[in-house]
Design a protein around this motif. Structure first.
Motif, PDB file in Angstrom:
ATOM      1  N   ALA A  74      -6.296  -2.815   1.079  1.00  0.00           N
ATOM      2  CA  ALA A  74      -6.242  -1.346   1.164  1.00  0.00           C
ATOM      3  C   ALA A  74      -5.631  -0.734  -0.101  1.00  0.00           C
ATOM      4  N   PRO A  75      -4.477  -1.230  -0.602  1.00  0.00           N
ATOM      5  CA  PRO A  75      -3.964  -0.690  -1.865  1.00  0.00           C
ATOM      6  C   PRO A  75      -4.951  -0.874  -3.026  1.00  0.00           C
TER       7      PRO A  75
ATOM      8  N   ASP B 169      -7.620   1.705  -2.789  1.00  0.00           N
ATOM      9  CA  ASP B 169      -7.057   3.012  -3.167  1.00  0.00           C
ATOM     10  C   ASP B 169      -6.590   3.049  -4.620  1.00  0.00           C
TER      11      ASP B 169
ATOM     12  N   ARG C 238      -4.226   1.402  -6.089  1.00  0.00           N
ATOM     13  CA  ARG C 238      -2.766   1.487  -6.197  1.00  0.00           C
ATOM     14  C   ARG C 238      -2.140   0.135  -6.525  1.00  0.00           C
TER      15      ARG C 238
ATOM     16  N   LEU D  27     -16.068   3.999   3.125  1.00  0.00           N
ATOM     17  CA  LEU D  27     -15.129   4.950   2.534  1.00  0.00           C
ATOM     18  C   LEU D  27     -15.738   5.741   1.388  1.00  0.00           C
TER      19      LEU D  27
ATOM     20  N   GLN E 292       1.776   1.700   1.052  1.00  0.00           N
ATOM     21  CA  GLN E 292       1.296   1.407  -0.306  1.00  0.00           C
ATOM     22  C   GLN E 292      -0.127   1.910  -0.526  1.00  0.00           C
ATOM     23  N   CYS E 293      -0.681   2.533   0.476  1.00  0.00           N
ATOM     24  CA  CYS E 293      -2.050   3.039   0.399  1.00  0.00           C
ATOM     25  C   CYS E 293      -2.185   4.175   1.400  1.00  0.00           C
ATOM     26  N   ARG E 294      -3.363   4.797   1.419  1.00  0.00           N
ATOM     27  CA  ARG E 294      -3.585   5.826   2.442  1.00  0.00           C
ATOM     28  C   ARG E 294      -3.588   5.158   3.821  1.00  0.00           C
TER      29      ARG E 294
ATOM     30  N   THR F 256      -7.154   4.359   4.852  1.00  0.00           N
ATOM     31  CA  THR F 256      -7.748   3.166   4.223  1.00  0.00           C
ATOM     32  C   THR F 256      -7.225   1.913   4.910  1.00  0.00           C
ATOM     33  N   TRP F 257      -5.917   1.884   5.156  1.00  0.00           N
ATOM     34  CA  TRP F 257      -5.298   0.751   5.849  1.00  0.00           C
ATOM     35  C   TRP F 257      -5.945   0.551   7.218  1.00  0.00           C
TER      36      TRP F 257
END
Lengths: 75, 247
Positions: free
Chosen positions: A33-34, A37, A39, A70, B124-126, B129-130
């Motif tokens: 997920a990071p 995104d 990140r 997404l 650490q993310c949206r 998204t997680w």
């Protein structure tokens, strides 16, 4: 189970890109997920993530589905 | 039957039906109670005229705090919004190819999994998204289990195609690979690599062995390193065997 790639081609490709240290699927999924995104700041970690995506077709499929869901550019 | 705010109606899945029956049992364990709070029918029905707040961005903290606050004023709406989001995410991710029943069941299972993992969200993310990564992983796990549950390791290994095809690979090189699998690997490594080459997902191997997908990946990683060493000792690396192939 249809259209399975030839075993020796798959295995040769995997062996050629096998490294001493690789991310496993658990760690990849923790960071997914990071990463999606954008990140993950560490370039070395980003490279390990990309390497795992190339080594693991299942995680690659997961990334592909998520990118579509997404609306992200395909990784 | 459950009815969402959009008017969409779907029959409850088998898991949900079983759990609903179990809910009548006195002394239900806490995880089941959490599940019912998430999926109980009235929790999925948004009051008429309520706007679709899923389209309104929330901060990560707002999402997590809202979903933790069971019984709070906004809890039902937060769960309904997350459910709608997950359903749209799965439908789009799987190219609208999931049946309505599967989409409904997989969304519910994802919701439960997210609730169970809520404390592991580190910001650490949206949050969305997680949540999407958990939902897609949950859906893939179930779909792969269904597809491969009757395929044994031996059956999968037999599916592996060891023919040379059009590749400029000699029979001797293929034989060296197969011999390496037999001679250099442990039985567990050999079973796993042969099944994986026959198309059995790592996720399914992991489920059968009661370990994580990462543990199977490590097993196969060790197998690859051993096999690579074996081939290098045979002098196969110089013959193009281990050169990276174009993908």
């Amino acid at each position: 189970m249809t259209a399975i790639p030839r075993a020796h081609e798959v295995l040769r490709g995997l062996l050629a890109s096998t490294r001493e240290h690789e991310l496993d699927c658990d760690r990849f999924l923790e960071l997914l997920a990071p990463w999606l995104d954008e990140r993950v700041d560490d370039p070395a970690l980003r490279e390990l993530l990309e390497h795992h995506r190339q080594q693991c077709p299942e995680c690659a499929e997961e990334v592909s589905i998520l990118a579509r869901a997404l609306g992200l550019a395909p990784k | 039957m459950r009815r969402g705010r959009s008017g969409y109606t779907a029959p409850a899945g088998s898991l949900l039906r079983a759990l609903l029956r179990a809910s009548e049992t006195p002394g239900l364990p806490a995880p089941y109670l959490v599940f019912f709070e998430i999926v109980r029918p009235r929790g999925l029905t948004r009051p008429p005229g309520r706007p679709d707040t899923a389209a309104v961005p929330r901060s990560e903290e707002t999402w997590v705090d809202g979903l933790r606050a069971r019984g709070g004023a906004g809890y039902t709406e937060d769960v309904a919004d997350l459910r709608d989001y997950l359903q749209r995410t799965l439908a789009k991710g799987f190219n609208q190819k999931l049946t309505a029943q599967d989409l409904d069941d997989l969304t519910q299972e994802s919701l439960l999994r997210i609730h169970q993992k809520l404390d592991t969200f580190q910001g650490q993310c949206r949050f969305t998204t997680w949540a999407a990564t958990i939902a897609v992983n949950c859906a893939l796990s179930e779909l792969r289990r269904r597809r491969y549950q009757h395929v044994s390791l031996d059956d999968a290994a037999e599916q592996a195609d060891w023919s040379a095809g059009d590749e400029p690979t000699s029979e001797a090189q293929i034989e060296a690979l197969r011999r390496g699998i037999k001679e250099a690997l442990t039985e567990r490594q050999r079973e796993a690599i042969e099944a994986a080459l026959g198309g059995l997902p790592l996720m399914e191997l992991a489920r059968r062995q009661g370990v994580s997908q990462g543990a199977i990946y490590k097993l196969l990683h060790d197998a690859r390193r051993r096999l690579k060493g074996y081939l290098e000792a045979l002098g196969q690396s110089g013959g193009g065997m281990l050169q990276e192939t174009a993908s």
